[in-house]
Write an enzyme that holds these catalytic residues in place. Structure first.
Site, PDB file in Angstrom:
ATOM      1  N   LYS A  31       0.835  -1.204   0.000  1.00 47.10           N
ATOM      2  CA  LYS A  31       0.000   0.000   0.000  1.00 47.10           C
ATOM      3  C   LYS A  31       0.870   1.255   0.000  1.00 47.10           C
ATOM      4  O   LYS A  31       0.657   2.192  -0.777  1.00 47.10           O
ATOM      5  CB  LYS A  31      -0.922  -0.028   1.211  1.00 47.10           C
ATOM      6  CG  LYS A  31      -1.938   1.114   1.234  1.00 47.10           C
ATOM      7  CD  LYS A  31      -2.813   1.052   2.472  1.00 47.10           C
ATOM      8  CE  LYS A  31      -3.906   0.006   2.356  1.00 47.10           C
ATOM      9  NZ  LYS A  31      -3.593  -1.298   2.860  1.00 47.10           N
TER      10      LYS A  31
ATOM     11  N   ARG B 170      -3.072   2.962   8.395  1.00 44.42           N
ATOM     12  CA  ARG B 170      -3.451   1.844   7.537  1.00 44.42           C
ATOM     13  C   ARG B 170      -2.322   0.823   7.445  1.00 44.42           C
ATOM     14  O   ARG B 170      -1.146   1.176   7.338  1.00 44.42           O
ATOM     15  CB  ARG B 170      -3.804   2.357   6.139  1.00 44.42           C
ATOM     16  CG  ARG B 170      -4.629   3.616   6.161  1.00 44.42           C
ATOM     17  CD  ARG B 170      -4.863   4.191   4.787  1.00 44.42           C
ATOM     18  NE  ARG B 170      -5.962   3.533   4.111  1.00 44.42           N
ATOM     19  CZ  ARG B 170      -6.376   3.877   2.896  1.00 44.42           C
ATOM     20  NH1 ARG B 170      -5.744   4.822   2.221  1.00 44.42           N
ATOM     21  NH2 ARG B 170      -7.383   3.249   2.349  1.00 44.42           N
TER      22      ARG B 170
ATOM     23  N   GLY C   6      -8.678  -5.550   2.233  1.00 45.17           N
ATOM     24  CA  GLY C   6      -9.457  -5.736   3.449  1.00 45.17           C
ATOM     25  C   GLY C   6      -8.939  -6.785   4.404  1.00 45.17           C
ATOM     26  O   GLY C   6      -9.583  -7.073   5.417  1.00 45.17           O
TER      27      GLY C   6
ATOM     28  N   THR D  30      -7.562  -0.909   9.042  1.00 41.16           N
ATOM     29  CA  THR D  30      -7.352   0.523   8.864  1.00 41.16           C
ATOM     30  C   THR D  30      -8.093   1.248   9.980  1.00 41.16           C
ATOM     31  O   THR D  30      -9.202   0.853  10.362  1.00 41.16           O
ATOM     32  CB  THR D  30      -7.900   0.981   7.496  1.00 41.16           C
ATOM     33  OG1 THR D  30      -7.056   0.473   6.460  1.00 41.16           O
ATOM     34  CG2 THR D  30      -7.952   2.488   7.396  1.00 41.16           C
TER      35      THR D  30
ATOM     36  N   GLN E 172      -1.500   8.752   7.075  1.00 44.80           N
ATOM     37  CA  GLN E 172      -1.834   9.645   5.959  1.00 44.80           C
ATOM     38  C   GLN E 172      -2.883  10.658   6.414  1.00 44.80           C
ATOM     39  O   GLN E 172      -3.833  10.308   7.133  1.00 44.80           O
ATOM     40  CB  GLN E 172      -2.379   8.820   4.797  1.00 44.80           C
ATOM     41  CG  GLN E 172      -2.677   9.581   3.531  1.00 44.80           C
ATOM     42  CD  GLN E 172      -3.127   8.640   2.417  1.00 44.80           C
ATOM     43  OE1 GLN E 172      -3.665   7.562   2.672  1.00 44.80           O
ATOM     44  NE2 GLN E 172      -2.902   9.028   1.167  1.00 44.80           N
TER      45      GLN E 172
ATOM     46  N   GLU F 220      -9.023   3.992  -4.564  1.00 43.77           N
ATOM     47  CA  GLU F 220      -9.935   4.629  -3.623  1.00 43.77           C
ATOM     48  C   GLU F 220      -9.707   6.133  -3.731  1.00 43.77           C
ATOM     49  O   GLU F 220      -8.568   6.590  -3.886  1.00 43.77           O
ATOM     50  CB  GLU F 220      -9.687   4.130  -2.201  1.00 43.77           C
ATOM     51  CG  GLU F 220     -10.010   2.645  -2.036  1.00 43.77           C
ATOM     52  CD  GLU F 220      -9.760   2.132  -0.624  1.00 43.77           C
ATOM     53  OE1 GLU F 220      -9.700   2.966   0.301  1.00 43.77           O
ATOM     54  OE2 GLU F 220      -9.618   0.910  -0.469  1.00 43.77           O
TER      55      GLU F 220
ATOM     56  N   GLN G  22      -5.618   5.542  -2.450  1.00 48.98           N
ATOM     57  CA  GLN G  22      -5.039   4.203  -2.621  1.00 48.98           C
ATOM     58  C   GLN G  22      -5.142   3.792  -4.091  1.00 48.98           C
ATOM     59  O   GLN G  22      -6.048   4.224  -4.817  1.00 48.98           O
ATOM     60  CB  GLN G  22      -5.793   3.176  -1.762  1.00 48.98           C
ATOM     61  CG  GLN G  22      -5.130   1.806  -1.719  1.00 48.98           C
ATOM     62  CD  GLN G  22      -5.725   0.960  -0.592  1.00 48.98           C
ATOM     63  OE1 GLN G  22      -5.877   1.416   0.521  1.00 48.98           O
ATOM     64  NE2 GLN G  22      -6.059  -0.280  -0.897  1.00 48.98           N
TER      65      GLN G  22
ATOM     66  N   HIS H  47     -15.700 -34.833 -24.129  1.00 52.37           N
ATOM     67  CA  HIS H  47     -15.167 -36.113 -23.650  1.00 52.37           C
ATOM     68  C   HIS H  47     -16.013 -36.705 -22.525  1.00 52.37           C
ATOM     69  O   HIS H  47     -16.397 -37.873 -22.570  1.00 52.37           O
ATOM     70  CB  HIS H  47     -13.733 -35.931 -23.174  1.00 52.37           C
ATOM     71  CG  HIS H  47     -13.190 -37.131 -22.480  1.00 52.37           C
ATOM     72  ND1 HIS H  47     -12.729 -38.232 -23.156  1.00 52.37           N
ATOM     73  CD2 HIS H  47     -13.106 -37.436 -21.166  1.00 52.37           C
ATOM     74  CE1 HIS H  47     -12.363 -39.155 -22.284  1.00 52.37           C
ATOM     75  NE2 HIS H  47     -12.583 -38.694 -21.075  1.00 52.37           N
TER      76      HIS H  47
END
Length: 861
Positions: free
Chosen positions: A21, A101, A116, A120, A167, A278, A291, A820
């Site tokens: 990430k 995160r 996921g 986060t 962030q 995101e 993201q 087959h």
């Protein structure tokens, strides 16, 4: 090592230090894309706090979480967190709200997103709160779901480290996710945007029904308003809250949607691949990227794509081989296809290049069907052929015919007729068919004699050099197809007479299927019955008690009881060239790895059942019912005229003699591949001695031309290791499209697959109805099937058929009436339905189901 790094200091090459990430956020920041500022606590901090953790044993996940939550945070790590957070706040004016995160080294990878899987924490305020959130992120590396995901993707727990992204929070007015390619249909450059008021967590977690937009080239193709009844918002002082917020209309304007799609295109252009992003739109209307990661579920685009929209059909799906094909396996099929195309007049200048209609995608082979879709002859013939081999592709083909991008361009029938006549002449089709009609014994002698000629052709002197072995392999692969396929006019004559009998008698083909039961001269059926008979001749011990691995060890050491040792060796001399996924030259044969055969024998010997239910008895009964069916159809023909009855009886007897030859060309092709495999292993041994490869089987991870070049020396061990890893990763792909367009679209995904309530629908393959317990089998090696259980599987090739002997019924996800599995099921008289979408997911082992092989339905009880 540095404990904390700003986004501007990292890029895609920093994965080991900062995880997936963070590496992506650094990459986006350095590319000048709008990313909220932040920093990352590196994997070194995690390494220090995780010292002493044993990533193995029972209770691993819980034990690891407890360790990380309770272990003290080292002073240097604590200082790095506080300092970096304080510096970020100083730039923005105090204790700034941040998102904390997880960023694992096994995350946001091209083949596994880990979306996921780790945690986060949003709107975290204050340095100590950040320290606490960091600790919880570390622990989330060991959630049960994350551990299971790593195991499913073959990722070593001990090799994974966790970094943590900190962030600046975007106080989002609207947020959501955007895929730069349609994740459902696969269409590239068609952006799909989900949006909802508030923070994007509501969309990511699935807590809200978002607005959805689909955009292609600046055109908004779809606008769908979700109810958006829930919004997640930041709370003053830290944390988030969920608020019910009924929202009428769409939360994004058309201009904002187009701006998002343009931003997504910039991200995709930077990475050179479709991205799952995101985003957030702040109160000032500014767009932010929070993201980006690869969309791991998209099927790769085909190689060798010619201009314009192209249509590809999966060779793997048609052959019942869902996994990838090794590089040498693909190389061998290319050479065969080049020789085959030459018989129609469309061969490449160099057969090693393969037929022009053959392509590769996802390490699997694909036929380019664009010419068939856009020609009058193709539109007439392709649906009929697909109905026999892969029925679920027929509606897809018909759907493509209506696509204006694939309009009719070839209206003349002459090119197709010329090619077909050229092929018929080269295999002497008229004379072979006449021989089958007038001198059946001579025709069968010719068909079976091809095997002896192949054996002679495949012989290579022990003194042959590696280069001579490669020359021999390419020569055989190029020219043997013409010999092998010369059997087909006889089989076609048998099926042609079957259709003629239906017309003359007035009996529908669907009511004549019993005539095709227990066909003679079918090498796959003969192999299965021989394997059953082998089980009746050998000593029951140690097969009833010992595990398969021990049986294999004893067989290879010559330590099985004498009859078993001798008879199994004899069986493998005749049929040891067969195996699962046998069209791939690079895959081991039964003679290489006899575990499957020994396991099947062990299963047979553990069964208790009445003699009249044994496969030979059932096969004899099927032959008797076939004779009765011939009498019945001939009687129906007699009512229309005496001469008709005579012709029908003659024709159906020939059908019985020659329809079973349908399996013979595949049998001979596989024998050819097995012979070349043995020769290439000798080349592999030479390359090991030269230091080029690490083991002889590594040669199958090189193409023919690469092997030839490797004779000059070098070291390809790292290349082979990388290809093996990619092959193993591709083997885990759960879904392979049967039809794929060159823009990535999977046409079948565009249509819904509705089925009757409580029933799954497919193609009728073998008449009869059975209720029983389902056994879902994804890999036949080591599979155990109790007598009477209903086999549910993705698809089959001859390597699966020993399981048919004890199956009460068959359900397959792939295939058509002449695939087959369908053919063998009819011969064995077991009810079968093929082409049942997602059968292996919608049916579970142990579930009681009813299979109606005449109606083509599977009912879940």
């Amino acid at each position: 090592m540095t404990m904390a790094l700003r986004f501007s200091e990292i890029d895609a090459g920093s994965l080991a230090e900062v995880g997936g990430k963070a590496a992506n956020l650094g990459e986006l920041t350095r590319a000048g894309l709008p990313v909220p500022p932040g920093w990352v606590l590196t994997t070194e901090a995690y390494r220090q706090v995780a010292q002493g953790l044993d990533p193995s044993g029972d209770g691993l996940a819980e034990r690891a979480r407890r360790h990380l939550l309770e272990a003290p945070v080292p002073a240097a790590v604590h200082e790095a967190i506080v300092k970096s957070y304080t510096e970020l706040g100083a730039e923005l004016g105090g204790d700034v709200p941040v998102a904390v995160r997880s960023s694992a080294t096994a995350e946001d990878l091209p083949y596994a997103s880990f979306a996921g899987q780790q945690d986060t924490y949003l709107n975290v305020i204050g340095s100590e709160a950040v320290v606490d959130a960091v600790r919880r992120c570390w622990a989330s590396l060991w959630t049960d779901r994350a551990v299971a995901y790593r195991e499913a993707n073959g990722i070593d727990h001990a090799a994974v480290r966790l970094a943590v992204v900190v962030q600046v929070m975007v106080d989002a007015r609207v947020a959501g996710v955007m895929f730069t390619a349609n994740p459902v249909t696969g269409r590239r450059r068609e952006a799909v945007i989900d949006a909802s008021p508030g923070l994007g967590e509501a969309v990511v977690s699935g807590a809200v029904n978002p607005d959805r937009f689909v955009v292609d080239g600046g055109r908004i193709l779809e606008r769908h308003a979700g109810d958006k009844r829930l919004s997640i918002r930041s709370v003053p002082g830290g944390g988030t809250e969920r608020v019910e917020t009924p929202y009428e209309g769409l939360c994004l304007t058309d201009d904002q949607v187009r701006a998002l799609a343009e931003l997504g295109a910039r991200v995709e252009d930077h990475y050179g691949a479709p991205q799952d992003t995101e985003w957030a739109l702040d109160e000032h209307g500014e767009l932010w990227l929070t993201q980006a990661r690869p969309i791991t579920t998209l099927y790769p685009l085909p190689e060798r794509t010619r201009p314009g929209l192209r249509v590809y059909f999966s060779v793997n799906v048609a052959q019942g081989v869902m996994g990838p094909i090794t590089p040498m396996g693909r190389s061998a099929i290319r050479v065969i296809s080049g020789g085959a195309a030459g018989m129609f007049g469309y061969g490449p200048a160099d057969p090693r290049d393969g037929a022009p209609f053959l392509s590769v995608s996802g390490q699997r082979l694909w036929f380019d069907l664009t010419t068939a879709v856009r020609s009058r002859v193709g539109r007439a013939l392709a649906p009929r052929m697909l109905t026999l081999g892969e029925a679920r592709a027929v509606p897809v083909f018909e759907q493509l015919i209506g696509d204006p991008r694939l309009s009719l361009v070839q209206t003349s029938r002459r090119p197709a007729l010329r090619a077909l006549l050229r092929f018929a002449r080269r295999i002497h089709a008229p004379s072979r068919a006449l021989l089958a009609l007038t001198r059946p014994a001579k025709a069968l002698e010719y068909a079976t004699g091809i095997g002896d000629r192949l054996d002679r052709r495949l012989q290579v002197p022990d003194s042959a050099t590696p280069a001579q072995r490669i020359d021999h392999a390419e020569r055989v692969l190029t020219h043997t197809f013409a010999t092998i396929v010369s059997v087909m006019p006889m089989a076609v004559a048998g099926y042609g007479l079957f259709a003629l009998a239906s017309k003359l008698s007035g009996v529908p083909l669907s009511d004549m299927q019993d005539i095709l039961r227990s066909l003679p001269n079918n090498p796959t059926t003969e192999m299965d019955l021989e394997l059953w008979d082998l089980a009746t001749r050998i000593e029951a011990e140690p097969f009833r008690e010992q595990p398969v691995a021990e049986l294999v060890r004893r067989y290879r050491a010559g330590e099985l009881p004498p009859v078993a040792q001798r008879e199994i060796a004899a069986f493998l001399r005749t049929y040891g060239h067969r195996g699962v996924a046998e069209i791939d030259l690079g895959v081991p044969r039964w003679s290489d790895e006899p575990a499957h055969i020994l396991g099947v024998l062990a299963n047979y010997l553990r069964m208790d059942g009445a003699a009249d239910l044994a496969p030979p008895a059932l096969f004899a009964k099927g032959a008797q019912e076939a004779r009765a069916a011939i009498d019945r159809v001939a009687a129906a023909a007699r009512r229309r005229g005496r001469w008709r009855a005579a012709v029908v009886r003659f024709g159906l007897r020939r059908t019985r003699q020659f329809a079973g030859l349908r399996e013979l060309p595949k049998f001979y092709v596989v024998k050819t591949l097995a012979g070349i495999r043995r020769s290439m292993l000798k080349v592999g041994e030479h390359l090991v001695e030269s230091g080029v490869l690490g083991s002889a089987p590594d040669v199958f991870f090189l193409g023919m031309e690469e092997v030839r070049a490797a004779l000059g020396g070098g070291d390809l061990r790292q290349v082979v290791a990388e290809r093996r890893a990619a092959y193993e990763q591709e083997s885990r792909r759960r879904h392979v499209p049967r039809v794929l367009l060159s823009d990535g679209t999977e046409p079948e995904a565009l249509a819904s697959a509705d089925s009757a309530a409580g029933a799954l629908t497919g193609t009728p393959a073998s008449a009869g109805t059975i209720k029983g317990v389902a056994r879902v089998v994804l890999d036949p090696i080591g599979a155990h099937l109790e007598p009477g259980e209903i086999l549910v599987c993705p698809s089959t090739d001859p390597g699966w058929t020993p399981l048919f002997l004890t199956a009460g019924g068959l359900v397959m996800e792939m295939g058509g009436a002449m695939s087959h599995g369908a053919v063998v099921a009819r011969e064995y008289g077991i009810p079968a339905v093929v082409g049942v979408a997602d059968a292996t997911h919608r049916i579970t082992t142990g579930q009681e189901i009813e299979v109606n092989g005449a109606a083509g339905t599977v009912t879940l009880m």
